[in-house]
Design a protein around this motif. Structure first.
Motif, mmCIF file in Angstrom:
data_model
loop_
_atom_site.group_PDB
_atom_site.id
_atom_site.type_symbol
_atom_site.label_atom_id
_atom_site.label_comp_id
_atom_site.label_asym_id
_atom_site.label_seq_id
_atom_site.Cartn_x
_atom_site.Cartn_y
_atom_site.Cartn_z
ATOM 1 N N PRO A 87 41.357 21.001 64.335
ATOM 2 C CA PRO A 87 42.397 21.539 65.230
ATOM 3 C C PRO A 87 43.267 20.489 65.921
ATOM 4 O O PRO A 87 44.495 20.624 65.947
ATOM 5 N N TRP A 88 42.657 19.429 66.491
ATOM 6 C CA TRP A 88 43.453 18.406 67.164
ATOM 7 C C TRP A 88 44.425 17.756 66.177
ATOM 8 O O TRP A 88 45.606 17.577 66.476
ATOM 9 N N HIS A 89 43.924 17.398 65.004
ATOM 10 C CA HIS A 89 44.738 16.734 63.984
ATOM 11 C C HIS A 89 45.917 17.621 63.566
ATOM 12 O O HIS A 89 47.042 17.135 63.396
ATOM 13 N N LYS A 90 45.671 18.920 63.416
ATOM 14 C CA LYS A 90 46.743 19.836 63.017
ATOM 15 C C LYS A 90 47.880 19.842 64.037
ATOM 16 O O LYS A 90 49.052 19.805 63.682
ATOM 17 N N VAL A 91 47.520 19.873 65.319
ATOM 18 C CA VAL A 91 48.550 19.922 66.366
ATOM 19 C C VAL A 91 49.195 18.559 66.570
ATOM 20 O O VAL A 91 50.419 18.432 66.557
ATOM 21 N N TYR A 92 48.385 17.515 66.741
ATOM 22 C CA TYR A 92 48.892 16.203 67.129
ATOM 23 C C TYR A 92 49.594 15.483 65.974
ATOM 24 O O TYR A 92 50.661 14.901 66.154
ATOM 25 N N VAL A 93 48.990 15.530 64.780
ATOM 26 C CA VAL A 93 49.517 14.763 63.649
ATOM 27 C C VAL A 93 50.373 15.632 62.728
ATOM 28 O O VAL A 93 51.552 15.356 62.526
ATOM 29 N N THR A 94 49.786 16.696 62.190
ATOM 30 C CA THR A 94 50.490 17.511 61.199
ATOM 31 C C THR A 94 51.726 18.177 61.784
ATOM 32 O O THR A 94 52.809 18.124 61.193
ATOM 33 N N GLU A 95 51.580 18.812 62.947
ATOM 34 C CA GLU A 95 52.701 19.537 63.565
ATOM 35 C C GLU A 95 53.514 18.668 64.519
ATOM 36 O O GLU A 95 54.545 19.098 65.017
ATOM 37 N N ASN A 96 53.013 17.461 64.815
ATOM 38 C CA ASN A 96 53.668 16.534 65.743
ATOM 39 C C ASN A 96 53.980 17.203 67.082
ATOM 40 O O ASN A 96 55.058 17.043 67.645
ATOM 41 N N ARG A 97 53.010 17.985 67.590
ATOM 42 C CA ARG A 97 53.179 18.667 68.879
ATOM 43 C C ARG A 97 52.281 17.981 69.916
ATOM 44 O O ARG A 97 51.370 18.580 70.462
ATOM 45 N N LYS A 98 52.539 16.726 70.145
ATOM 46 C CA LYS A 98 51.740 15.935 71.083
ATOM 47 C C LYS A 98 51.777 16.549 72.481
ATOM 48 O O LYS A 98 52.802 17.036 72.917
ATOM 49 N N GLN A 99 50.626 16.536 73.137
ATOM 50 C CA GLN A 99 50.443 17.067 74.494
ATOM 51 C C GLN A 99 50.464 18.602 74.555
ATOM 52 O O GLN A 99 50.374 19.174 75.624
ATOM 53 N N LYS A 100 50.583 19.271 73.419
ATOM 54 C CA LYS A 100 50.666 20.741 73.393
ATOM 55 C C LYS A 100 49.282 21.356 73.253
ATOM 56 O O LYS A 100 48.328 20.717 72.807
ATOM 57 N N GLU A 101 49.195 22.644 73.587
ATOM 58 C CA GLU A 101 47.920 23.352 73.523
ATOM 59 C C GLU A 101 47.447 23.497 72.076
ATOM 60 O O GLU A 101 48.245 23.740 71.170
ATOM 61 N N ILE A 102 46.143 23.360 71.898
ATOM 62 C CA ILE A 102 45.515 23.526 70.590
ATOM 63 C C ILE A 102 45.033 24.969 70.490
ATOM 64 O O ILE A 102 44.148 25.376 71.250
ATOM 65 N N PRO A 103 45.600 25.755 69.585
ATOM 66 C CA PRO A 103 45.174 27.155 69.470
ATOM 67 C C PRO A 103 43.726 27.255 68.986
ATOM 68 O O PRO A 103 43.335 26.579 68.037
ATOM 69 N N TYR A 104 42.965 28.108 69.619
ATOM 70 C CA TYR A 104 41.578 28.322 69.187
ATOM 71 C C TYR A 104 41.527 28.804 67.736
ATOM 72 O O TYR A 104 40.576 28.501 67.017
#
Length: 185
Positions: free
Chosen positions: A139-156
């Motif tokens: 989950p962290w990798h998907k948001v931070y790296v793949t989607e480039n949504r740094k500092q954003k909420e990680i969906p459960y």
């Protein structure tokens, strides 16, 4: 502060990890809570603590707890202490148990998961756990790296494998409808 079931579980989960792991600092605590919540969500469709995690550079961070640690609420008193401590690497916010863990707030599944995580990461240092949360397709990798949504909420929902999303979403929806139907008025 309103004390609810999630809050009681949060305080007790932190107390459990403080009592059953070594070198528990803020970063290690955040990773343990993340694993607890996301693994439980993957299996049941609900988190244990109700925290929301955000994709920060060192991994998932429950921002509300991060913010609170500078001035902990009264419900921590007599249960857990948060103290700055010097280490070889510098300063860390150490988490120390002050009370005995109360298992009555948890289901058997949640207790097994608490025990599994405490055993698995008992002697781990925060740096190793940061690497564990950064694994590809997590989950962290998907948001931070793949989607480039740094500092954003990680969906459960990112804890659920792709082929299981529809089935789990249906189960979650049914559970929420059931709760709403039988909610006291």
């Amino acid at each position: 502060m309103l004390i609810n079931h999630h809050r009681e579980k949060l305080v007790q989960a932190v107390l459990y990890f403080a009592s059953n792991t070594r070198n528990l600092g803020k970063t290690k605590l955040f990773k343990l809570l993340y694993f607890l919540d996301f693994e439980h969500f993957r299996d049941t469709g609900r988190s244990v603590t109700g925290l929301h995690y955000f994709a920060w550079p060192k991994g998932p961070v429950p921002k509300s707890l991060f913010d609170e640690l500078s001035a902990p609420e009264a419900d921590w008193q007599g249960k857990v202490a948060f103290q700055e401590r010097q280490t070889r690497a510098g300063s860390m916010l150490a988490v120390e148990p002050l009370a005995t863990f109360d298992a009555s707030h948890f289901t058997k599944r949640e207790l097994r998961l608490l025990e599994k995580l405490a055993t698995e990461f008992r002697d781990s240092l925060a740096e190793a756990m940061v690497e564990e949360t950064h694994l590809e397709n997590q989950p962290w990798h998907k948001v931070y790296v793949t989607e480039n949504r740094k500092q954003k909420e990680i969906p459960y929902q990112y804890a659920i494998r792709g082929q299981e999303v529809d089935a789990m979403s249906s189960t979650i929806s049914e559970r929420n409808e059931f709760i709403e139907t039988f909610k006291p008025t």
